[in-house]
Write a protein that holds these residues in place. Structure first.
Motif, PDB file in Angstrom:
ATOM      1  N   UNK A 321       0.840  -1.150  -0.224  1.00 13.00           N
ATOM      2  CA  UNK A 321      -0.145  -0.075   0.012  1.00 13.00           C
ATOM      3  C   UNK A 321       0.708   1.559   0.035  1.00 13.00           C
ATOM      4  N   UNK A 322       0.304   2.194  -0.723  1.00  7.15           N
ATOM      5  CA  UNK A 322       1.187   3.377  -0.939  1.00  7.15           C
ATOM      6  C   UNK A 322       1.082   4.401   0.495  1.00  7.15           C
ATOM      7  N   UNK A 323       0.115   4.146   1.417  1.00  7.98           N
ATOM      8  CA  UNK A 323       0.326   4.827   2.518  1.00  7.98           C
ATOM      9  C   UNK A 323       1.187   4.526   3.491  1.00  7.98           C
ATOM     10  N   UNK A 324       1.617   3.043   3.418  1.00 14.31           N
ATOM     11  CA  UNK A 324       2.590   2.758   4.246  1.00 14.31           C
ATOM     12  C   UNK A 324       3.839   3.033   3.857  1.00 14.31           C
ATOM     13  N   UNK A 325       4.077   3.280   2.657  1.00 12.57           N
ATOM     14  CA  UNK A 325       5.350   3.745   2.069  1.00 12.57           C
ATOM     15  C   UNK A 325       5.585   5.456   2.538  1.00 12.57           C
ATOM     16  N   UNK A 326       4.306   6.130   2.317  1.00 10.62           N
ATOM     17  CA  UNK A 326       4.393   7.375   2.754  1.00 10.62           C
ATOM     18  C   UNK A 326       4.688   7.648   4.241  1.00 10.62           C
ATOM     19  N   UNK A 327       3.989   6.786   5.109  1.00 13.04           N
ATOM     20  CA  UNK A 327       4.398   6.805   6.386  1.00 13.04           C
ATOM     21  C   UNK A 327       6.011   6.501   6.769  1.00 13.04           C
ATOM     22  N   UNK A 328       6.514   5.390   6.016  1.00 12.63           N
ATOM     23  CA  UNK A 328       7.784   5.298   6.299  1.00 12.63           C
ATOM     24  C   UNK A 328       8.592   6.467   5.792  1.00 12.63           C
ATOM     25  N   UNK A 329       8.238   7.063   4.707  1.00 10.30           N
ATOM     26  CA  UNK A 329       9.131   7.995   4.116  1.00 10.30           C
ATOM     27  C   UNK A 329       9.246   9.184   5.336  1.00 10.30           C
ATOM     28  N   UNK A 330       8.012   9.466   5.974  1.00 11.74           N
ATOM     29  CA  UNK A 330       8.023  10.611   6.856  1.00 11.74           C
ATOM     30  C   UNK A 330       9.056  10.403   8.111  1.00 11.74           C
ATOM     31  N   UNK A 331       9.635   9.133   8.230  1.00 10.52           N
ATOM     32  CA  UNK A 331      10.641   8.772   9.426  1.00 10.52           C
ATOM     33  C   UNK A 331      11.950   8.844   8.802  1.00 10.52           C
ATOM     34  N   UNK A 332      12.102   8.715   7.451  1.00 11.27           N
ATOM     35  CA  UNK A 332      13.472   8.707   6.965  1.00 11.27           C
ATOM     36  C   UNK A 332      14.191  10.011   6.663  1.00 11.27           C
TER      37      UNK A 332
END
Length: 825
Positions: A321-332
């Motif tokens: 899911x794209x939202x999971x990738x976006x949430x991960x990118x917010x932490x990097x």
């Protein structure tokens, strides 16, 4: 009918669609919460990671992952340590009984040492890696002694390497375990946390070595899937780093997978570079990398297997899911999503701060209003009521037990009251003896007239003292009200400045860079913070020019033409070495500048003058000129005048309006001492944008404006500061022009000439006869002329301050850039 049905069917269908969408969103949210609960609260993710790390091996013999993971979970999430321990043992025993026994013994030894290490007063997290090192070393050494005929140097080196890896992995897992054991994380990851997480995930993948289905290896699929995620989320740098770390750890576990490191690193680099193409772009990078690296193998079967593994990883990536990738990118750190998250957080903090400052401003304003509404600010005292209270206290001591009380106060109330009131007023004015008629009438009316008069005289002393005390309290509260009002205004202005968000000026930045580069100027970076007229704020990083002054001579004139107003270099930090970059700040110049000159002398040619002067440049684009003359001469007068200017400077620099500042200073001076020590204040506030000048003259002499051959007098009537508690400040405004001269002086200069009947006409004539426009020369000439009239004697403190207003003309002319002028504006 069909048309009508369609009109009614449209909204109905849309309502059904909205209800379905809301229901799907509710089901999805509920499912996500349950999934998070199973993974984090129940510890399923720790169970899976522990099982795979229990199976993880390096060089088919070394098992450095299990014990560090258990130790990290025990230190960070103690309630899930038993679950993690069971998962690790299950994974180890799934390999072989020997591996399971080694892991069990290492956990047992660690728990014993951890128990006894509690007696050592060191931070538990700091001593944990050493405990793991000793536990692993002792366990392996004991196994070698029990099951081998002897321990060689190679065995010692083998044991030390495994224990050392456990030591390092413990420190890594202490940073990475919290990332997989808690549901939410509000802060962005640090760089070391990202690397630790990658090492943990790569270590987990080594536990899947040997899992093969249809000739496809699970660790290859998962490692490429991991590289795809980080390349898409973080870009080529992190993507290549993940590929190198993951491939290196997998090659340690299985030497035949050494080529996997180059494949993963290259694929991570390509996937990060092609991330702008969304998921398909990152996937294309992995496929291209797999094909290029796969060509090195001569076997066609190896190439096809490699490609199939990459395709399965791509399929998993596309299903993520794209939202999971976006949430991960917010932490990097470093990603655009993380930067937006940080900006949103900063904006939230800014708004909260601004709202809090506004609340404080409202509180101060409410307090000021409460003082005003309660009658402590401008309310006049009720004199009749106070006289009634005074006469009541007099009658308590004289008429209370008199036999004529009923006749005087019940039958002849008005007559008795008027007699007592008139006597009180006469005593207050010290004129009772000059009014014998009133005394005779009082004797006829009252049988105790002498006693009543004596009591009135006695009580009047206390009455006056009480009135003075009330007046001081009234003045103190008035000061508080005005100060609270001024502070409220300053805080409200500050809140508005906080709320002023940096505008999105990317288009203007590109246009300015293009204009400068078309002229041959190399610009490394530009940041525009404001293009507001009169408040331009631009920062640039430009190559070192070897001291040629390119920023002042070329860039600033070009910006002047592009932005349509005069721009100058505000600050410049040159590079430390020739190949470096200089940091330059550009800003708007004021429309006018002020040149000043001062001449002063103490009475009798002494060193301490009762006059003080100050020239203050305020942040609001104003320039203040002030002269204060303390009463008398000497140190005390100097202290009073300098203290007045010091208070004025501090209050004006806070942003409080000048009239409120002067009222506050006057109140402070009038309440500070009971001595008759006063000081004058002559203040001129020059607006450097429009040349408007506000004059505030408190007991001071006139000032003069010289415009060519014309001399203009500026005068206002206010008593010196500290004489009366309440007074209104008269503000006189004058519009000055470029080349105008402003002459301010103390009374020692204005009233200094001897044998002069009209000081104003004499001073106007002398100023009009001046042949120079230099401020310092004018101040010296006026001082010299006054002293000459006194035959060289200085009979009072003398101060002259002269200011000349000029257009602010930059040293370098603007450089035309017609093609970009209108665009940037």
């Amino acid at each position: 009918m069909q048309k009508t049905e369609r009109n009614f069917a449209g909204p109905a269908t849309e309502a059904v669609f909205n209800r379905t969408r809301l229901e799907m969103a509710r089901i999805f949210t509920k499912t996500s919460l349950k999934t998070e609960k199973v993974l984090f609260q129940w510890g399923l993710i720790l169970l899976a990671v522990g099982f795979l790390l229990g199976r993880a091996l390096i060089l088919m013999e070394i098992m450095p992952f299990a014990l560090p993971f258990f130790a990290a979970v025990l230190a960070i999430k103690k309630d899930k340590a038993a679950l993690a321990g069971l998962a690790i043992l299950a994974g180890a025993f799934s390999l072989s009984l020997q591996n399971g026994g080694v892991v069990f013994c290492s956990l047992f030894v660690f728990l014993l040492l951890h128990r006894f290490s509690g007696f050592i007063t060191i931070d538990p997290l700091k001593k944990l890696p050493f405990t793991v090192f000793i536990s692993m070393f002792l366990t392996k050494l004991g196994i070698f002694y029990l099951f081998s005929q002897g321990v060689t140097m190679y065995d010692f080196a083998f044991i030390a390497v495994e224990a050392g890896l456990s030591f390092i992995l413990t420190m890594i897992f202490l940073q990475s375990v919290p990332l997989i054991s808690y549901r939410k994380r509000k802060q962005s990851l640090k760089t070391e946390e990202v690397i630790s997480l990658i090492i943990l995930l790569a270590s987990v993948m080594t536990g899947t070595i040997g899992w093969v289905m249809y000739g496809l290896s699970a660790e290859h699929v998962l490692s490429r899937y991991l590289v795809l995620i980080f390349a898409f989320v973080s870009g080529p740098t992190i993507g290549a780093t993940v590929g190198v770390v993951t491939g290196l750890i997998l090659s340690f576990a299985n030497v035949t997978s050494l080529y996997e490191m180059s494949l993963l690193a290259f694929s991570g680099l390509l996937g990060g570079l092609l991330k702008d193409g969304k998921k398909m772009g990152a996937s294309l990078g992995l496929i291209v990398g797999s094909l290029l690296i796969g060509l090195y193998s001569q076997a066609e079967q190896a190439l096809s297997t490699n490609l199939y593994e990459s395709l399965i990883a791509v399929a998993l990536f596309l299903l993520t899911p794209t939202f999971l990738l976006k949430n991960l990118s917010k932490l990097v750190p470093g990603t655009s999503e993380n930067m937006m998250e940080q900006q949103q957080y900063i904006r939230k903090v800014r708004d909260v701060t601004a709202n809090r400052v506004e609340q404080f401003s409202n509180v101060f304003q409410a307090l000021s209003d409460s003082f005003t509404q309660n009658g402590f600010y401008e309310e006049k005292r009720n004199e009749e009521k106070e006289i009634d209270y005074f006469l009541s206290s007099v009658t308590e001591r004289t008429c209370q037990f008199c036999f004529k009380k009923e006749q005087c106060w019940a039958q002849q109330f008005d007559t008795t009251y008027e007699y007592l009131k008139e006597i009180m007023l006469e005593i207050d004015n010290n004129s009772l003896e000059q009014n014998p008629k009133l005394v005779r009438e009082m004797d006829k009316h009252c049988v105790k007239s002498k006693k009543v008069i004596d009591v009135i005289e006695h009580e009047l002393t206390y009455f006056k003292a009480n009135q003075q005390l009330k007046s001081q309290i009234h003045e103190s509260r008035r000061i508080v009200a005005e100060q609270l009002h001024g502070v409220s205004q300053v805080m409200n202005n500050f809140a508005q400045e906080i709320k002023r968000e940096r505008e999105n000026l990317n288009v203007q930045e590109e246009q300015i860079v293009e204009a400068l580069r078309s002229f041959g100027m190399e610009i490394n970076q530009i940041e525009i913070y404001s293009l507001e007229p009169g408040n331009v704020d631009v920062e640039m990083w430009v190559p070192y020019c070897h001291g040629r002054g390119e920023c002042e001579k070329i860039i600033a004139p070009m910006l002047t033409d592009i932005l349509g107003e005069s721009i100058v270099v505000k600050n410049e930090e040159c590079a430390k070495y020739p190949q470096g970059y200089c940091h330059v700040s550009f800003g708007s110049t004021k429309a006018y500048v002020v040149d000043t000159g001062v001449a002063h002398a103490a009475k009798g040619g002494g060193f301490v003058s009762g006059d003080s002067y100050s020239m203050i440049e305020l942040n609001a684009g104003k320039y203040a000129l002030a002269i204060s003359d303390g009463m008398g001469n000497g140190e005390r007068a100097h202290y009073e005048s300098s203290e007045t200017l010091q208070l004025l400077k501090q209050i004006l620099q806070t942003g409080i309006e000048e009239t409120i500042a002067i009222k506050s200073i006057n109140s402070i001076l009038s309440l500070r001492t009971s001595d008759e020590i006063f000081s004058t204040l002559d203040l001129a506030m020059i607006d450097l944008q429009d040349a408007n000048v506000n004059f505030l003259k408190i007991g001071s002499t006139p000032s003069f404006i010289k415009r060519g051959d014309k001399v203009i007098k500026v005068q206002a009537s206010n008593l010196p500061m500290g004489i009366i508690e309440e007074f209104e400040v008269d503000v006189v405004s004058e519009q000055m022009k470029a080349q105008d001269l402003l002459i301010m002086m103390s009374d020692g200069v204005f009233e200094g000439p001897r044998h002069v009947e009209n000081y104003e006409m004499w001073m106007k004539r002398k100023i009009g006869e001046l042949q120079t426009d230099d401020p310092q020369e004018i101040a010296d000439l006026i001082m010299e002329e006054v002293i000459r009239t006194r035959s060289g004697l200085i009979e009072d403190d003398m101060t002259v301050v002269v200011a000349k207003l000029k257009h602010n003309t930059p040293k370098w002319s603007s450089i035309p850039t017609y093609a970009y002028r209108k665009k940037a504006q």
